[in-house]
Design a protein around this motif. Structure first.
Motif, PDB file in Angstrom:
ATOM      1  N   TYR A  79       0.859  -1.192   0.000  1.00 23.44           N
ATOM      2  CA  TYR A  79       0.000   0.000   0.000  1.00 23.44           C
ATOM      3  C   TYR A  79       0.889   1.233   0.000  1.00 23.44           C
ATOM      4  N   ASP A  80       0.524   2.205  -0.821  1.00 22.55           N
ATOM      5  CA  ASP A  80       1.280   3.454  -0.878  1.00 22.55           C
ATOM      6  C   ASP A  80       0.302   4.546  -1.295  1.00 22.55           C
ATOM      7  N   SER A  81      -0.269   5.226  -0.292  1.00 17.82           N
ATOM      8  CA  SER A  81      -1.275   6.240  -0.596  1.00 17.82           C
ATOM      9  C   SER A  81      -1.431   7.173   0.613  1.00 17.82           C
ATOM     10  N   ASP A  82      -2.374   8.076   0.512  1.00 13.96           N
ATOM     11  CA  ASP A  82      -2.638   8.990   1.630  1.00 13.96           C
ATOM     12  C   ASP A  82      -3.879   8.534   2.386  1.00 13.96           C
ATOM     13  N   ALA A  83      -3.933   8.863   3.673  1.00 14.21           N
ATOM     14  CA  ALA A  83      -5.122   8.531   4.477  1.00 14.21           C
ATOM     15  C   ALA A  83      -5.405   9.679   5.441  1.00 14.21           C
ATOM     16  N   ASN A  84      -6.673   9.783   5.839  1.00 15.26           N
ATOM     17  CA  ASN A  84      -7.050  10.780   6.856  1.00 15.26           C
ATOM     18  C   ASN A  84      -6.769  10.227   8.250  1.00 15.26           C
ATOM     19  N   MET A  85      -6.902   8.898   8.377  1.00 17.77           N
ATOM     20  CA  MET A  85      -6.671   8.258   9.678  1.00 17.77           C
ATOM     21  C   MET A  85      -6.258   6.808   9.455  1.00 17.77           C
ATOM     22  N   ILE A  86      -5.370   6.332  10.340  1.00 19.25           N
ATOM     23  CA  ILE A  86      -4.917   4.938  10.282  1.00 19.25           C
ATOM     24  C   ILE A  86      -5.218   4.316  11.631  1.00 19.25           C
TER      25      ILE A  86
ATOM     26  N   ALA B  88      -6.090  -6.254  11.765  1.00 20.09           N
ATOM     27  CA  ALA B  88      -6.471  -5.437  10.607  1.00 20.09           C
ATOM     28  C   ALA B  88      -5.888  -4.047  10.760  1.00 20.09           C
ATOM     29  N   VAL B  89      -5.383  -3.507   9.653  1.00 15.47           N
ATOM     30  CA  VAL B  89      -5.036  -2.081   9.607  1.00 15.47           C
ATOM     31  C   VAL B  89      -6.131  -1.423   8.780  1.00 15.47           C
TER      32      VAL B  89
ATOM     33  N   GLU C 165     -10.242   1.405   3.675  1.00 19.18           N
ATOM     34  CA  GLU C 165      -9.520   0.276   3.063  1.00 19.18           C
ATOM     35  C   GLU C 165      -8.997  -0.578   4.212  1.00 19.18           C
ATOM     36  N   ARG C 166      -9.159  -1.902   4.093  1.00 19.33           N
ATOM     37  CA  ARG C 166      -8.680  -2.788   5.152  1.00 19.33           C
ATOM     38  C   ARG C 166      -7.529  -3.656   4.644  1.00 19.33           C
ATOM     39  N   VAL C 167      -6.539  -3.825   5.517  1.00 19.53           N
ATOM     40  CA  VAL C 167      -5.376  -4.647   5.175  1.00 19.53           C
ATOM     41  C   VAL C 167      -5.146  -5.636   6.312  1.00 19.53           C
ATOM     42  N   ALA C 168      -5.019  -6.914   5.979  1.00 20.63           N
ATOM     43  CA  ALA C 168      -4.696  -7.929   6.990  1.00 20.63           C
ATOM     44  C   ALA C 168      -3.185  -7.940   7.169  1.00 20.63           C
ATOM     45  N   VAL C 169      -2.729  -7.688   8.377  1.00 26.43           N
ATOM     46  CA  VAL C 169      -1.295  -7.605   8.663  1.00 26.43           C
ATOM     47  C   VAL C 169      -0.931  -8.684   9.681  1.00 26.43           C
ATOM     48  N   SER C 170       0.178  -9.406   9.413  1.00 25.37           N
ATOM     49  CA  SER C 170       0.593 -10.487  10.318  1.00 25.37           C
ATOM     50  C   SER C 170       1.791 -10.075  11.156  1.00 25.37           C
ATOM     51  N   GLY C 171       1.634  -9.054  11.960  1.00 24.86           N
ATOM     52  CA  GLY C 171       2.724  -8.611  12.834  1.00 24.86           C
ATOM     53  C   GLY C 171       3.750  -7.772  12.109  1.00 24.86           C
ATOM     54  N   GLY C 172       4.585  -7.092  12.860  1.00 24.36           N
ATOM     55  CA  GLY C 172       5.603  -6.219  12.285  1.00 24.36           C
ATOM     56  C   GLY C 172       5.715  -4.951  13.112  1.00 24.36           C
ATOM     57  N   PHE C 173       6.070  -3.860  12.464  1.00 25.72           N
ATOM     58  CA  PHE C 173       6.256  -2.587  13.173  1.00 25.72           C
ATOM     59  C   PHE C 173       5.576  -1.445  12.435  1.00 25.72           C
ATOM     60  N   LEU C 174       5.114  -0.487  13.224  1.00 24.26           N
ATOM     61  CA  LEU C 174       4.532   0.729  12.666  1.00 24.26           C
ATOM     62  C   LEU C 174       5.408   1.894  13.120  1.00 24.26           C
TER      63      LEU C 174
ATOM     64  N   LEU D 207       6.011  -1.895   8.477  1.00 25.43           N
ATOM     65  CA  LEU D 207       6.867  -2.984   7.989  1.00 25.43           C
ATOM     66  C   LEU D 207       6.243  -4.259   8.529  1.00 25.43           C
ATOM     67  N   ALA D 208       5.678  -5.064   7.650  1.00 26.67           N
ATOM     68  CA  ALA D 208       4.921  -6.229   8.112  1.00 26.67           C
ATOM     69  C   ALA D 208       5.529  -7.523   7.604  1.00 26.67           C
ATOM     70  N   GLN D 209       5.361  -8.600   8.391  1.00 28.83           N
ATOM     71  CA  GLN D 209       5.824  -9.924   7.944  1.00 28.83           C
ATOM     72  C   GLN D 209       5.050 -10.328   6.685  1.00 28.83           C
ATOM     73  N   SER D 210       3.752 -10.081   6.711  1.00 25.48           N
ATOM     74  CA  SER D 210       2.934 -10.233   5.503  1.00 25.48           C
ATOM     75  C   SER D 210       1.754  -9.283   5.625  1.00 25.48           C
ATOM     76  N   ALA D 211       1.220  -8.868   4.489  1.00 28.61           N
ATOM     77  CA  ALA D 211       0.087  -7.939   4.483  1.00 28.61           C
ATOM     78  C   ALA D 211      -0.681  -8.124   3.180  1.00 28.61           C
ATOM     79  N   GLU D 212      -1.997  -8.187   3.294  1.00 27.76           N
ATOM     80  CA  GLU D 212      -2.828  -8.328   2.091  1.00 27.76           C
ATOM     81  C   GLU D 212      -3.994  -7.350   2.168  1.00 27.76           C
ATOM     82  N   LEU D 213      -4.240  -6.640   1.072  1.00 31.59           N
ATOM     83  CA  LEU D 213      -5.449  -5.827   0.970  1.00 31.59           C
ATOM     84  C   LEU D 213      -6.639  -6.773   1.005  1.00 31.59           C
ATOM     85  N   ALA D 214      -7.766  -6.305   1.586  1.00 30.71           N
ATOM     86  CA  ALA D 214      -8.950  -7.166   1.722  1.00 30.71           C
ATOM     87  C   ALA D 214      -9.310  -7.847   0.403  1.00 30.71           C
ATOM     88  N   GLU D 215      -9.260  -7.080  -0.686  1.00 36.04           N
ATOM     89  CA  GLU D 215      -9.695  -7.651  -1.975  1.00 36.04           C
ATOM     90  C   GLU D 215      -8.704  -8.661  -2.559  1.00 36.04           C
TER      91      GLU D 215
END
Ligand code: ATP
Length: 133
Positions: free
Chosen positions: A16-23, A49-50, A59-68, A78-86
């Motif tokens: 993911y590489d975009s802008d957001a109003n809130m995370i 979920a992020v 937009e939802r992203v499944a994240v399997s641990g890591g650092f923010l 920086l996540a071990q794995s991450a997938e957009l919902a779709e």
């Protein structure tokens, strides 16, 4: 409404590489909401979920641990794995959940049980995120 740049990166590449109003992310000490202007910080992430809010969509992203990491101009995950919902393969996650549950039912070494428990949490998180939870 102001925005902040968000990058989600895994060993397999950017997700993911975009802008957001809130995370909103799940850290080891609980749920954390980040708005533009948040103080710089680093936090370890749980399997979870992020959620990235932009305008009226999420937009939802499944994240399997890591650092923010929060910097003045950017949030990096920086996540071990991450997938957009779709992009989540639901059938694969159901199979992974089944395998993990079977392993947890068998009597095994503690280490294997821990691995199965983490695999189960990853699979359940993917299924939740795919469902829009
Ligand atoms: P599996 O047993 O199905 O491989 P896993 O939890 O062991 O699941 P990971 O090691 O977390 O998988 O991820 C390996 C790679 O596969 C990563 O790139 C991850 O994004 C991707 N991945 C895993 N499960 C799914 C899924 N259900 N849908 C889409 N991508 C997935």
């Amino acid at each position: 409404m102001s925005t902040i740049k968000v990058n989600i990166v895994t060993p397999d590449g950017p997700v993911y590489d975009s802008d957001a109003n809130m995370i909103i992310a799940v850290t080891t000490t609980g749920e954390l909401g980040i708005l533009p202007g948040h103080i710089p910080m680093v936090a370890p992430l749980e399997i979870g979920a992020v959620r990235l809010n932009k305008d009226s969509s999420t937009e939802r992203v499944a994240v399997s641990g890591g650092f923010l990491e929060v910097r003045p101009d950017q949030v990096t995950i920086l996540a071990q794995s991450a997938e957009l919902a779709e992009d989540i393969d639901t059938a694969r996650a159901i199979e992974a959940k089944k395998r993990a549950e079977e392993r947890l039912q068998q009597k095994q070494e503690d280490l294997d049980a821990k691995r199965a428990e983490l695999a189960l949490r990853r699979a359940m998180n993917r299924l939740d995120v795919a469902k829009g939870k």
